[in-house]
Enzyme design. Structure first.
Site, PDB file in Angstrom:
ATOM      1  CG  HIS A  14      -3.732  -2.918  -2.367  1.00 45.56           C
ATOM      2  ND1 HIS A  14      -4.540  -3.628  -3.166  1.00 45.56           N
ATOM      3  CD2 HIS A  14      -2.661  -4.054  -1.937  1.00 45.56           C
ATOM      4  CE1 HIS A  14      -4.041  -4.819  -3.348  1.00 45.56           C
ATOM      5  NE2 HIS A  14      -2.872  -4.844  -2.787  1.00 45.56           N
ATOM      6  N   GLY A  15      -6.189   0.184   0.472  1.00 41.06           N
ATOM      7  CA  GLY A  15      -6.168   1.147   1.121  1.00 41.06           C
ATOM      8  C   GLY A  15      -7.129   2.296   0.954  1.00 41.06           C
TER       9      GLY A  15
END
Lengths: 483, 317
Positions: A326-327
């Site tokens: 996701h990041g």
């Protein structure tokens, strides 16, 4: 190009018009040009990354297709994985790891600085690299056959409706559809348009409106305590769902108008009865990707026995990487680890929890038990979202601790009720959940389609104008673009 | 099948266009800010006397035209320098409408990027703004969606204005203006508010941000206004409006105020037609009772401020 932009409102009808005007033979070319244009509207030079990924996987796929022995195919699989993960690592994770290493070095008074680069994260990089990797892995495993047509393969990688935020399609689903000759189907067109409309409602009426309240709390964590923090986190769960599922709906709707059927990505995840259930309903194309290509690929046996601790380790690795997907931030890693903990702890205690529930007779009232399970799951999800949404780990802990300082609860509630935007959004969430509940039992679209034309059109027109009047028409980006 | 489908789609689109046109026209005619702005336009067109002072700007423009004679208050809600420039340009194109002085408000919030991006009420501004030129200058194609909104979808996303129109119609009724000044305003007394600092912080955070401050497009249009006035031989009077102490302190924490005004002074030095820079920002620091919120004077404050402004302007050459 954003789906909720003027550009897309012009771009999409033109592409659809041309698509049906073209013969099947050239449709792939039209869609490929349209897809590249769609991507280049954002940052033209980054199209090179998609092209590189396409060429490498096309070549690796062809080579693997010619080799009968699986073990000899491995080097081409490694080539594909190294290139795709290399692109991903270079543009998405390099600075994060560099900064983390620098921080660690500083702790030990080592004065060496790993350099960092000022590069903009290419939109959709995590989506298209995963899609192309799945193609190579499937060929390596012998599940799918290599695509010989470079143009059609390039379209598989860059198909514009799902290019920047999924669903992450599998080659054996999307490639045959690209080859298949499609005739105009009015039912598909209408149903696609309805799905797009529903997506716009979720995005501009609900998600973007929630975003204002959530940002006001999360961007100023020292300003808020108690009810507003809890409410902002709970609303963020809905914002995330509405924003991302809206993207998927518009993507699937756009594809459906052109006769393509993209996979379902969400199945009412916020009414999941357990965290495992949640992940079976949330971002399904990603969770199944991790399941099929990572979890199942991890060794699970020792001395030919499946051992619990090995399975748990695999769950931990899978969710940690899913969080990291996701990041590039520790907050996402913690988010993934929390979910791994939920699932492992859940499976270890399942027997005891079932016994306890039986003892107190909870399962005898299924409606109550279901509601209880939904609320507990939602609460657990919200706790993990403190990490997902906050800008840093320290902000997450600050918000968690501040959420526990309730003070004057009644006053806080009255303050919230004074905020008309929040009340409006809560009403819309109720409408959304109600509509999804009805749709799950009886197809809401079919129900409306069976009404007389005057009523049907009034509903559609009323809904369009409701979105236009009450939508936040200022083109907020989709949250999942940053991933 | 395909033909039937196309007929149905065409009929549906026709119904959509008709409904949209009806809503768009209703909004353009009856929504309160359009009523206010259009009435100002009508009053300005009908204005025949000497136009000594023309004040532009947003809701901070509280110049009471009953007190400051020979003046016209042409401020409108949310107006920034971009909009002021195009409006002024249009005014100066009309014969016989040249003011002697233009009063321009140069507040901290006037130069923020959030003010620059806040191009609202496009159904009114479409008659003034050249959106295509603006899109080129700002290098932002999304500006064209503002044109589209103003032209065909005035109501899009503007549910608050519809709500406000009903509230206004019920509570206030008839709109009264005197040379653009609206006498009936919010009589709230900010001194009675309990959480003044919190309100001030919230307000400062709405319009100010550390990044990109001062906004380069806003500075560009600010200078364009000065140039336009110079070309037409019009004097410019810059004014910093009084704000509450709480608002000023909160705003100063977000943006470099001194640097901003140094930059503004440098720009103004190139324009000899900028005759005065009147700084009233701290005039009522000890009088929160003159405000209805952290950065807006209430009617009592407006009257006192205009009296003071009148005295200062009389000292002008």
């Amino acid at each position: 190009m954003l789906f909720n932009s003027l550009e897309y409102l012009i771009f999409f009808p033109i592409v659809v018009g041309l698509y049906y005007a073209f013969s099947h033979k050239w449709r792939w070319a039209l869609l490929l040009v349209a897809s590249y244009y769609f991507y280049m509207c954002w940052k033209p030079e980054y199209i090179v990354l998609i092209m590189a990924s396409t060429l490498v996987d096309y070549y690796a796929g062809l080579r693997m297709g010619k080799i009968k022995v699986k073990s000899k195919r491995k080097k081409y699989l490694i080539l594909s994985i190294v290139v795709n993960l290399g692109i991903l690592a270079g543009f998405k994770y390099f600075n994060f790891f560099g900064e983390s290493v620098n921080l660690l070095f500083n702790q030990f008074n080592i004065f060496y600085q790993v350099p960092t680069f000022q590069v903009l994260l290419p939109v959709g990089i995590s989506f298209y690299t995963f899609q192309t990797m799945s193609y190579s892995i499937d060929i390596y495993r012998g599940i799918t056959k290599p695509e010989h047509h470079l143009g059609k393969f390039a379209l598989f990688v860059s198909f514009f409706p799902q290019l920047v935020a999924g669903p992450i399609e599998r080659s054996n689903r999307l490639l045959p559809q690209i080859h298949h000759r499609k005739t105009f189907n009015s039912q598909m067109v209408i149903s696609g348009l309805k799905l797009m409309l529903w997506g716009f409602y979720k995005k501009v009426v609900i998600a973007d409106r929630i975003g204002i309240y959530v940002s006001s709390v999360y961007e100023n964590p020292t300003e808020h305590t108690g009810v507003p923090v809890v409410l902002a986190t709970a609303l963020f769960a809905f914002q995330l769902y509405c924003d991302f599922s809206a993207y998927t709906d518009i993507a699937r709707g756009s594809a459906r108008v052109m006769g393509y059927d993209l996979m379902v990505n969400f199945n009412r995840p916020l009414i999941a009865k357990s965290i495992t259930d949640f992940w079976q309903r949330w971002h399904i194309s990603l969770t199944t990707w991790f399941r099929d290509y990572l979890f199942f690929a991890l060794p699970a046996k020792k001395n030919n026995k499946i051992l619990n601790w090995i399975l748990q380790r695999n769950i931990l690795i899978t969710y940690l990487l899913m969080g990291l997907w996701h990041g590039a931030n520790w907050t996402f890693i913690v988010f993934g680890l929390i979910h791994a903990f939920y699932i492992i702890f859940g499976s270890l205690t399942k027997r005891y929890r079932d016994n306890f529930n039986q003892l107190i007779g909870l399962q005898k009232v299924p409606a109550f038990f279901n509601l209880y399970s939904i609320l507990v799951t939602f609460g657990l999800l919200c706790f993990s979202l403190f990490f997902f949404r906050a800008n840093s780990i320290s902000d997450s802990f600050m918000l968690i601790s501040r959420s526990l300082h309730f003070g004057n609860i009644i006053e806080s509630f009255l303050d919230i009720l004074k905020n008309k935007e929040v009340v409006f959004v809560i009403l819309n969430i109720i409408i959304l959940l109600w509509a999804e509940q009805i749709h799950a039992r009886k197809n809401l679209i079919v129900m409306i389609a069976n009404k007389p034309v005057i009523i049907r059109w009034s509903i559609y027109l009323g809904f369009i104008f409701f979105i236009l009047i009450f939508g936040m028409i200022n083109q907020q980006e989709f949250i999942y673009f940053q991933f | 099948m395909k033909r039937q489908f196309i007929i149905r789609i065409v009929l549906f689109l026709l119904a959509l266009i008709v409904a949209n046109t009806v809503l768009d026209q209703l909004y353009k005619r009856f929504v309160v800010h359009n009523l206010l702005n259009n009435t100002k336009d009508e009053q300005f067109d009908a204005y025949t006397g000497t136009l000594k002072y023309l004040s532009l700007g947003n809701s901070h423009n509280c110049v009471n035209t009953y007190i400051l004679e020979n003046s016209f208050n042409y401020g409108s809600p949310g107006e920034n320098y971009i909009q002021s420039y195009y409006k002024l340009k249009s005014i100066l194109e009309k014969p016989g409408k040249r003011p002697e002085n233009v009063i321009l408000f140069a507040d901290i919030s006037s130069f923020g990027p959030l003010t620059a991006d806040r191009l609202e009420y496009n159904s009114y501004w479409i008659k003034y703004i050249d959106y295509f030129e603006l899109a080129k200058i700002k290098k932002d194609r999304d500006i064209l969606s503002k044109w589209l909104e103003g032209k065909f979808f005035s109501f899009a996303g503007n549910y608050k204005d519809i709500q406000l129109t009903f509230i206004y119609a019920i509570k206030i009724g008839k709109l009264e203006l005197h040379n653009g000044y609206r006498p009936h305003r919010d009589f709230k007394n900010f001194a009675r508010e309990q959480n003044r600092t919190k309100q001030a912080r919230a307000k400062a955070n709405i319009y100010l941000s550390k990044q990109d401050y001062p906004d380069k497009d806003i500075l560009f249009y600010f200078e364009k206004i000065l140039q336009l006035c110079q070309d037409h031989g019009i004097n410019v009077i810059l004014i910093r409006i009084p704000v509450t102490r709480e608002y000023f302190e909160e705003a100063s924490n977000i943006v470099p105020v001194d640097e901003l005004y140094e930059q503004v002074q440098v720009i103004c030095a190139n324009y000899p037609n900028v005759t005065r820079f009147l700084d009233y920002h701290d005039l009522y620091f000890d009088h929160p009772e003159y405000f209805f919120d952290p950065d807006h004077l209430n009617p009592r404050g407006s009257d006192l401020f205009t009296e003071r402004l009148k005295l200062d302007l009389e000292g002008l050459p």
